[in-house]
Motif scaffolding. Structure first.
Motif, mmCIF file in Angstrom:
data_model
loop_
_atom_site.group_PDB
_atom_site.id
_atom_site.type_symbol
_atom_site.label_atom_id
_atom_site.label_comp_id
_atom_site.label_asym_id
_atom_site.label_seq_id
_atom_site.Cartn_x
_atom_site.Cartn_y
_atom_site.Cartn_z
ATOM 1 N N CYS A 6 2.425 -6.523 2.936
ATOM 2 C CA CYS A 6 1.459 -6.635 3.815
ATOM 3 C C CYS A 6 0.072 -6.218 3.556
ATOM 4 O O CYS A 6 -1.081 -6.559 4.399
ATOM 5 N N GLY A 7 -0.277 -5.529 2.614
ATOM 6 C CA GLY A 7 -1.217 -5.024 2.248
ATOM 7 C C GLY A 7 -2.029 -4.101 3.380
ATOM 8 O O GLY A 7 -1.262 -3.233 3.881
ATOM 9 N N LEU A 12 -0.447 -9.137 10.604
ATOM 10 C CA LEU A 12 0.603 -8.775 11.498
ATOM 11 C C LEU A 12 0.007 -8.020 12.839
ATOM 12 O O LEU A 12 0.310 -8.093 13.983
ATOM 13 N N ILE A 13 -1.250 -7.368 12.468
ATOM 14 C CA ILE A 13 -2.096 -6.551 13.431
ATOM 15 C C ILE A 13 -2.591 -7.854 14.563
ATOM 16 O O ILE A 13 -2.645 -7.663 15.734
ATOM 17 N N VAL A 26 5.547 -4.319 5.468
ATOM 18 C CA VAL A 26 5.951 -3.553 4.175
ATOM 19 C C VAL A 26 5.288 -3.927 3.012
ATOM 20 O O VAL A 26 4.795 -5.042 3.008
ATOM 21 N N ASP A 27 4.713 -2.706 2.371
ATOM 22 C CA ASP A 27 3.916 -2.650 0.923
ATOM 23 C C ASP A 27 4.592 -1.724 0.279
ATOM 24 O O ASP A 27 4.884 -0.610 0.562
ATOM 25 N N GLN A 31 -1.784 3.519 -0.265
ATOM 26 C CA GLN A 31 -2.974 3.355 0.267
ATOM 27 C C GLN A 31 -3.170 2.233 1.376
ATOM 28 O O GLN A 31 -3.717 2.332 2.284
ATOM 29 N N CYS A 32 -2.416 0.905 1.211
ATOM 30 C CA CYS A 32 -2.406 -0.328 2.041
ATOM 31 C C CYS A 32 -1.827 0.334 3.183
ATOM 32 O O CYS A 32 -2.400 -0.117 4.305
#
Length: 160
Positions: A6-7, A12-13, A26-27, A31-32
């Motif tokens: 997802c970075g 998604l947002i 999921v990532d 940090q992401c």
């Protein structure tokens, strides 16, 4: 909606804001995930709408599979309380490099099969081609279509 790799979580947002859908991102990068959670806060999206997790999709696929199935089912139950018509579909969104996409085919296939109780499951890839169909077999049919050359949608629909 499930965003694998997802970075910063923006698709998604945006889906949560525009379509009121629930989702899981999921990532592998902490940090992401931190950035995604920060953007959720800035945009005023409820944490009931979206969750982000730092999971390695390739190292322990059995554990990730179980966690994803559990997380999506929890979101579906929350949404079912608010939506009398229930959940129409689970959409798995992937905007990942072809090498990662190829390594995720087995996980995708297993996820799609785990979500057969939903009316429809769609795997959407952006830019890169998903070589293998996922989720086919008994009880469902796979439809593949390309939209505008950059988006592929693989749909598993229940056979009636």
């Amino acid at each position: 909606m499930v965003d694998l790799g997802c970075g910063d979580g923006r698709p998604l947002i945006a889906a949560a804001l525009l379509c009121k859908c629930r989702g899981v991102g999921v990532d592998i990068s902490q940090q992401c995930i931190a950035l995604a959670k920060s953007i959720v806060s800035q945009e005023g999206v409820s944490d009931r709408m979206v969750d982000f997790f730092r999971w390695d999709l390739l190292s322990d696929q059995e554990a990730v599979l179980n966690r994803l199935v559990e997380a999506v089912e929890a979101k579906a139950q929350e949404a079912a309380i608010e939506c009398k018509d229930g959940i129409e579909a689970v959409v798995v969104f992937l905007y990942v490099y072809p090498t990662l996409l190829a390594r995720m085919v087995d996980l995708l296939d297993r996820l799609v099969r785990a979500w057969r109780d939903f009316r429809r499951v769609e795997v959407v890839t952006l830019t890169y081609h998903l070589e293998a169909p996922v989720g086919g077999g008994e009880g469902g049919g796979v439809l593949h279509r390309v939209c505008g050359g950059r988006v592929e949608i693989h749909t598993l629909e229940k056979k009636t």
